[in-house]
Design a protein around this motif. Sequence first.
Motif, mmCIF file in Angstrom:
data_model
loop_
_atom_site.group_PDB
_atom_site.id
_atom_site.type_symbol
_atom_site.label_atom_id
_atom_site.label_comp_id
_atom_site.label_asym_id
_atom_site.label_seq_id
_atom_site.Cartn_x
_atom_site.Cartn_y
_atom_site.Cartn_z
ATOM 1 N N SER A 151 -22.634 -13.285 -8.619
ATOM 2 C CA SER A 151 -23.280 -13.716 -7.369
ATOM 3 C C SER A 151 -22.533 -14.847 -6.660
ATOM 4 N N ASP A 152 -21.771 -15.649 -7.396
ATOM 5 C CA ASP A 152 -21.005 -16.724 -6.747
ATOM 6 C C ASP A 152 -19.511 -16.403 -6.682
ATOM 7 N N ALA A 153 -19.171 -15.186 -6.986
ATOM 8 C CA ALA A 153 -17.743 -14.854 -7.095
ATOM 9 C C ALA A 153 -17.098 -14.648 -5.730
ATOM 10 N N THR A 154 -15.819 -14.978 -5.672
ATOM 11 C CA THR A 154 -15.029 -14.668 -4.482
ATOM 12 C C THR A 154 -14.189 -13.429 -4.792
ATOM 13 N N LEU A 155 -13.773 -12.779 -3.728
ATOM 14 C CA LEU A 155 -12.917 -11.601 -3.891
ATOM 15 C C LEU A 155 -11.566 -11.912 -3.252
ATOM 16 N N THR A 156 -10.518 -11.813 -4.031
ATOM 17 C CA THR A 156 -9.168 -12.031 -3.498
ATOM 18 C C THR A 156 -8.489 -10.676 -3.375
ATOM 19 N N ILE A 157 -8.032 -10.388 -2.158
ATOM 20 C CA ILE A 157 -7.401 -9.081 -1.927
ATOM 21 C C ILE A 157 -5.908 -9.268 -1.676
ATOM 22 N N GLU A 158 -5.120 -8.620 -2.518
ATOM 23 C CA GLU A 158 -3.676 -8.622 -2.283
ATOM 24 C C GLU A 158 -3.323 -7.270 -1.673
ATOM 25 N N GLU A 159 -2.747 -7.306 -0.474
ATOM 26 C CA GLU A 159 -2.402 -6.036 0.182
ATOM 27 C C GLU A 159 -0.985 -5.611 -0.198
ATOM 28 N N VAL A 160 -0.857 -4.347 -0.561
ATOM 29 C CA VAL A 160 0.432 -3.831 -1.037
ATOM 30 C C VAL A 160 1.057 -2.944 0.036
ATOM 31 N N PRO A 161 2.287 -3.239 0.452
ATOM 32 C CA PRO A 161 2.919 -2.394 1.470
ATOM 33 C C PRO A 161 3.242 -0.996 0.943
ATOM 34 N N VAL A 162 3.476 -0.104 1.869
ATOM 35 C CA VAL A 162 3.859 1.267 1.509
ATOM 36 C C VAL A 162 5.354 1.267 1.184
ATOM 37 N N ALA A 163 5.708 1.859 0.048
ATOM 38 C CA ALA A 163 7.121 1.904 -0.331
ATOM 39 C C ALA A 163 7.485 3.305 -0.754
ATOM 40 N N GLY A 164 8.716 3.681 -0.454
ATOM 41 C CA GLY A 164 9.152 5.031 -0.803
ATOM 42 C C GLY A 164 10.657 5.142 -0.882
ATOM 43 N N HIS A 165 11.086 6.364 -1.185
ATOM 44 C CA HIS A 165 12.517 6.643 -1.285
ATOM 45 C C HIS A 165 12.813 7.917 -0.493
ATOM 46 N N SER A 202 17.132 12.191 1.653
ATOM 47 C CA SER A 202 18.170 12.584 2.616
ATOM 48 C C SER A 202 19.217 11.486 2.779
ATOM 49 N N CYS A 203 18.743 10.238 2.997
ATOM 50 C CA CYS A 203 19.709 9.164 3.264
ATOM 51 C C CYS A 203 19.759 8.158 2.119
ATOM 52 N N SER A 204 19.002 8.456 1.050
ATOM 53 C CA SER A 204 19.032 7.637 -0.173
ATOM 54 C C SER A 204 18.543 6.205 0.010
ATOM 55 N N VAL A 205 17.814 5.931 1.096
ATOM 56 C CA VAL A 205 17.342 4.558 1.301
ATOM 57 C C VAL A 205 16.009 4.351 0.565
ATOM 58 N N ASP A 206 15.845 3.140 0.025
ATOM 59 C CA ASP A 206 14.529 2.730 -0.470
ATOM 60 C C ASP A 206 13.893 1.924 0.646
ATOM 61 N N PHE A 207 12.690 2.341 1.071
ATOM 62 C CA PHE A 207 12.092 1.628 2.199
ATOM 63 C C PHE A 207 10.737 1.039 1.850
ATOM 64 N N GLU A 208 10.356 0.045 2.665
ATOM 65 C CA GLU A 208 9.052 -0.593 2.520
ATOM 66 C C GLU A 208 8.528 -0.793 3.930
ATOM 67 N N PRO A 210 11.728 5.965 7.655
ATOM 68 C CA PRO A 210 11.931 5.010 8.746
ATOM 69 C C PRO A 210 13.414 4.824 9.103
ATOM 70 N N GLN A 211 14.305 5.178 8.182
ATOM 71 C CA GLN A 211 15.742 5.005 8.439
ATOM 72 C C GLN A 211 16.347 6.209 9.161
ATOM 73 N N CYS A 212 16.108 7.429 8.629
ATOM 74 C CA CYS A 212 16.825 8.587 9.185
ATOM 75 C C CYS A 212 15.886 9.632 9.801
ATOM 76 N N GLY A 213 14.567 9.447 9.658
ATOM 77 C CA GLY A 213 13.639 10.387 10.296
ATOM 78 C C GLY A 213 13.376 11.655 9.501
ATOM 79 N N SER A 214 13.982 11.776 8.335
ATOM 80 C CA SER A 214 13.789 12.985 7.532
ATOM 81 C C SER A 214 12.385 13.010 6.918
ATOM 82 N N SER A 215 11.912 14.215 6.597
ATOM 83 C CA SER A 215 10.611 14.279 5.925
ATOM 84 C C SER A 215 10.798 14.461 4.414
ATOM 85 N N ALA A 216 12.037 14.345 3.952
ATOM 86 C CA ALA A 216 12.307 14.497 2.511
ATOM 87 C C ALA A 216 12.183 13.150 1.796
ATOM 88 N N TYR A 217 10.991 12.574 1.866
ATOM 89 C CA TYR A 217 10.801 11.277 1.231
ATOM 90 C C TYR A 217 9.635 11.359 0.241
#
Lengths: 214, 114
Positions: free
Chosen positions: B58-72, B75-81, B91-98
Motif C-alpha cells: 500500500s505504500d510502495a512506489t513503482l519504478t519503471i525502466e523503459e527499454v528501447p527497441v533493439a534489433g539486428h 541485410s546490412c549487418s547493423v545492430d540498431f537501437e 532504420p539503416q538500410c530500409g530492409s525488412s530482413a531484421y
Amino acid sequence: MEFKVASKILQANERIALENRRIFSDAGVYVINLMSSPGAGKTSLLETTIAGLKHALKIGVIEGDITGTDDAVRINRLGVPVVQINTGGACHLDANMINEVIPDLPLDELDLLVIENVGNLVCPAEFQVGEDMKVMVLSIAEGHDKPLKYPLMFQESAALIINKIDLSPFLDVDIDKIKKDSLSLNPSIKIFELSCKSGKGVDQWTSWLQTLTS
Amino acid sequence: MHEVSIAESLLKIAVDECKGNGYTKINNVKVCIGYASGVMPEALLFAFDALKSGTIASDATLTIEEVPVAGHCSSCSVDFETYEKFVLCCPQCGSSAYTLHAGRELDIKELEVA
C-alpha cells in the motif's frame, strides 16, 4: 532490503496458455486464435470455412464476445460443437477463460478448434490463449491505413484474411497497400483475399488450412 | 493495452515473492517495460496506485525502466537501437530482413521490502 525477481509480469497467463496448448496437442487438435475488429467478418469466415471443410475436418468453435450468444447460435446451426464465452466487459480472451471451457468441448473428436476472439484490433494480440497460430481478418471497408495504425496484430498473425473484396468497386481502398504494409510489418505473413459473401478466394484459404491440420 | 490487468498481475507476483521470502511490506517495485510492449508507463503507474491499497504494497512506489527497441539487420549487418514503438524496417538500410531482440519486455526486476 532489496532482492531480484526477474519474472515476466504476464507469466500467469503464459503458463496457462502453455497448459492449454499441451491439452490441445495431446488431443491432436490444431488451434487457431481468430482476431479482427468488430464486423470484419470473423463469424462469416467461420461459417464459410465450416461449410467448405465440414466433410474433411472435424471442427469445433469457441466464441468470445463481451455479451450475447448470437455468434454461437449461428455456428450451432451448422452442426459443429460450439461454446460461448461472455467476457462481461473484457475486450479480449485470455488463457484462463479458454482453460475453463475446455471440458465443455469434445476435444478427442476434433481436428481443428477455432477460437473466435472478441472483436478488437488491439488487445487480443497481446494475450496467448494456447493457440498454434493466430489468424486475423481485415475487411477492405476498414481502410488501407489499418496495418500501420494497428501494427501488433499484423506482426503477431501467421495469416491475414482480407475480406469483403466484393465491395472493392464501391470503395476507395488500396488493397495493394494493405498487403505491402502487412508484409513490411511481418514478412512471413500469409495473405488471402476473399469474399465470404460471394465465395471468391475462399478455396485457397480452406486448402491452406487443410494442409496445416492434416 | 491492459495496464490494469498488468498492474494486478505484477502486484500479485510482488506480494507472493515478498511473503514467500518472509517479508511483510513492499516499499518499491522495479519493472522493465519495453518501448514496443504496448504499455503506457503513466497508465501503469495510475493502475498500480489504484490497486495497491489494502495490500502489503500500500505504500510502495513503482519504478519503471523503459527499454528501447533493439534489433539486428541481416541485410546490412547493423545492430540498431531505437525509441520508435514499432519498427517497420531496418532504420539503416530500409530492409525488412531484421530481427528484434529487445523492446517487448514486461518484466519485474527487483523488490525493495522490509
